[in-house]
Design a protein around this motif. Structure first.
Motif, PDB file in Angstrom:
ATOM      1  N   GLY A   1      -0.135   9.865   0.538  1.00 42.44           N
ATOM      2  CA  GLY A   1       0.649   8.735   0.070  1.00 42.44           C
ATOM      3  C   GLY A   1       1.526   8.148   1.150  1.00 42.44           C
ATOM      4  O   GLY A   1       1.951   6.996   1.054  1.00 42.44           O
ATOM      5  N   ALA A   2       1.814   8.912   2.188  1.00 42.58           N
ATOM      6  CA  ALA A   2       2.618   8.409   3.300  1.00 42.58           C
ATOM      7  C   ALA A   2       1.711   7.895   4.419  1.00 42.58           C
ATOM      8  O   ALA A   2       1.705   6.709   4.744  1.00 42.58           O
TER       9      ALA A   2
ATOM     10  N   VAL B   1      -6.228   3.872   2.891  1.00 43.77           N
ATOM     11  CA  VAL B   1      -5.284   3.549   3.959  1.00 43.77           C
ATOM     12  C   VAL B   1      -5.131   4.731   4.905  1.00 43.77           C
ATOM     13  O   VAL B   1      -5.012   5.879   4.466  1.00 43.77           O
ATOM     14  N   SER B   2      -5.127   4.453   6.209  1.00 49.27           N
ATOM     15  CA  SER B   2      -4.770   5.442   7.225  1.00 49.27           C
ATOM     16  C   SER B   2      -3.719   4.810   8.114  1.00 49.27           C
ATOM     17  O   SER B   2      -3.891   3.678   8.586  1.00 49.27           O
TER      18      SER B   2
ATOM     19  N   HIS C   1       0.731   4.662  -0.021  1.00 54.02           N
ATOM     20  CA  HIS C   1       0.740   4.473  -1.470  1.00 54.02           C
ATOM     21  C   HIS C   1       1.418   3.166  -1.858  1.00 54.02           C
ATOM     22  O   HIS C   1       1.042   2.524  -2.845  1.00 54.02           O
ATOM     23  N   GLU C   2       2.409   2.738  -1.075  1.00 57.60           N
ATOM     24  CA  GLU C   2       3.096   1.478  -1.359  1.00 57.60           C
ATOM     25  C   GLU C   2       2.122   0.301  -1.277  1.00 57.60           C
ATOM     26  O   GLU C   2       2.169  -0.618  -2.101  1.00 57.60           O
ATOM     27  N   ILE C   3       1.231   0.335  -0.298  1.00 54.88           N
ATOM     28  CA  ILE C   3       0.227  -0.727  -0.177  1.00 54.88           C
ATOM     29  C   ILE C   3      -0.675  -0.733  -1.406  1.00 54.88           C
ATOM     30  O   ILE C   3      -0.935  -1.794  -2.005  1.00 54.88           O
ATOM     31  N   ALA C   4      -1.151   0.450  -1.801  1.00 57.52           N
ATOM     32  CA  ALA C   4      -2.005   0.539  -2.987  1.00 57.52           C
ATOM     33  C   ALA C   4      -1.254   0.084  -4.240  1.00 57.52           C
ATOM     34  O   ALA C   4      -1.828  -0.585  -5.114  1.00 57.52           O
TER      35      ALA C   4
ATOM     36  N   ALA D   1      -0.894  -5.156   2.551  1.00 56.34           N
ATOM     37  CA  ALA D   1      -0.748  -4.454   3.827  1.00 56.34           C
ATOM     38  C   ALA D   1       0.206  -5.196   4.755  1.00 56.34           C
ATOM     39  O   ALA D   1       1.062  -4.585   5.415  1.00 56.34           O
ATOM     40  N   HIS D   2       0.058  -6.506   4.816  1.00 56.37           N
ATOM     41  CA  HIS D   2       0.918  -7.314   5.691  1.00 56.37           C
ATOM     42  C   HIS D   2       2.379  -7.224   5.235  1.00 56.37           C
ATOM     43  O   HIS D   2       3.291  -7.075   6.054  1.00 56.37           O
ATOM     44  N   HIS D   3       2.609  -7.302   3.942  1.00 66.23           N
ATOM     45  CA  HIS D   3       3.981  -7.259   3.435  1.00 66.23           C
ATOM     46  C   HIS D   3       4.650  -5.927   3.763  1.00 66.23           C
ATOM     47  O   HIS D   3       5.811  -5.897   4.210  1.00 66.23           O
TER      48      HIS D   3
END
Length: 359
Positions: A256-257, A268-269, A284-287, A301-303
């Motif tokens: 998640g990090a 995400v990686s 996890h924030e992106i998801a 992802a950009h945000h």
């Protein structure tokens, strides 16, 4: 109906009813199959102070060749119908075996002069995950992370216990001297010397011009993939932070990090200053922004990387892919080793922040 007939009928119907319930529960828990795109693989090899003035032509070519090899190795698996999990492991192993990247063979040194490695993997269909932290003898840490995911009831193993488990799973165990790289060791000595000089700024400037110095905080390798079955996966591996102390563990093995995968959103990686990625639960924030704010992969992802992380003071980047094959690779540093492939024989590699990615 007498009691005997009822018992017989119930015993016949129970497996059918239970199976139906299980399938119904699984659909509710994991969601319906999503529209899928063609197979694709995305990789990164670390982000940081990476500029053209600090990079010789020969070194740039060397980095691009390994990135290309990683892309082609992983994509060959996808093209032949292999899983996203298999593809990201293969791609990451290529970079772990190269001394150019801060993972496996090229791992940086701790303050005690050791190489301590972390790795993680996650698959997006059922969100199974595995990770290892602080290992010193496993040649390919990403394989140890996979074994934790696939052959243990745990998610994260650390230190000697993780190494013992890896040996029991018959992974290749090497003497810690295998990971010794002279350039990395000299990098540690220069940083320690800089600390003794109380961060003399002229000395620090010299370090920043060293292409290996960027790995003091930002060195990591990773891969995300989408396979022909519509499943995504993420894998990340790192030697951590140069001169780290006291058993420090970064974001990579924290699910998640630094690593995350979910078919319903994305894989995400991450690569960056791990403490900030942990505190912001970046992957996890992106998801979550895709899931709950209905943002596109690129928007989410950009945000997170270009706005939230910048406001918080964190540097680095991520690679992401969703189940439709959309790709995003944002970073807020001057460069990030990265690339993607969507078609056999056509890998794309990038290093600097002014290269057109065609996404």
């Amino acid at each position: 109906m007498n009691l005997l007939k009822f018992i017989l009928l119930f015993s016949i119907l129970l497996p059918i009813e239970f199976t139906s319930f299980a399938l119904s529960f699984q659909k509710k828990a994991f969601g319906p199959p999503l529209e899928q795109g063609r197979p694709a693989l995305v990789i990164h090899g670390g982000a940081g102070t990476i500029t053209r003035k600090n990079m010789s032509e020969d070194m740039e070519q060397a980095y691009r060749e390994v990135l290309k090899e990683a892309l082609e190795t992983g994509y060959a698996i996808l093209d032949n119908g292999g899983s996203a999990v298999e593809a990201v492991i293969a791609a990451v192993m290529v970079m772990e075996d190269s001394p150019l990247f801060n993972a496996g063979k090229g791992s940086v040194f701790t303050n005690e002069g050791k190489n301590e490695m972390d790795a993680a993997i996650m698959e997006g269909e059922y969100r199974n995950a595995g990770a290892v932290a602080g290992i010193t003898t496993v040649k390919n840490p990403i394989k140890a992370a996979f074994e934790v995911m696939d052959n243990s009831p745990h998610v994260l193993m650390a230190g000697k216990g993780a190494e013992k488990f890896a040996a029991e799973r018959h992974l290749e165990i090497v003497d810690p001297s295998y990971f010794f790289e002279e350039k990395r060791y000299q990098q540690l000595q220069r940083i320690i010397d800089t600390e003794r000089q109380q961060l003399d700024h002229s000395h620090l400037s010299e370090l920043e011009e060293d292409p290996f110095f960027k790995d003091q905080k930002f060195g990591t390798v990773g891969a995300v993939a989408l396979d022909k079955q519509g499943n995504v996966a993420a894998a990340t591996s790192t030697g951590g932070m140069t001169n780290k102390r006291y058993g420090r563990v970064g974001d990579v093995p924290i699910i998640g990090a630094g690593t995350y995968a979910d078919n319903r959103t994305c894989a995400v990686s991450a690569t960056g200053h791990g403490e900030y990625f942990i505190r912001n639960v970046v992957a996890h924030e992106i998801a979550s922004q895709i899931k709950y704010a209905n943002k596109s992969l690129k928007e989410a992802a950009h945000h997170v990387i270009m706005e939230q992380m910048v406001d918080f003071g964190g540097s680095g980047g991520v690679i992401c892919i969703d189940s439709k094959g959309n790709i995003s690779m944002p970073f807020n540093s001057s460069g990030m080793y990265r690339g993607y492939i969507r078609k056999k024989g056509n890998p794309k590699t990038f290093i600097y922040n002014d290269e057109a990615e065609g996404l």
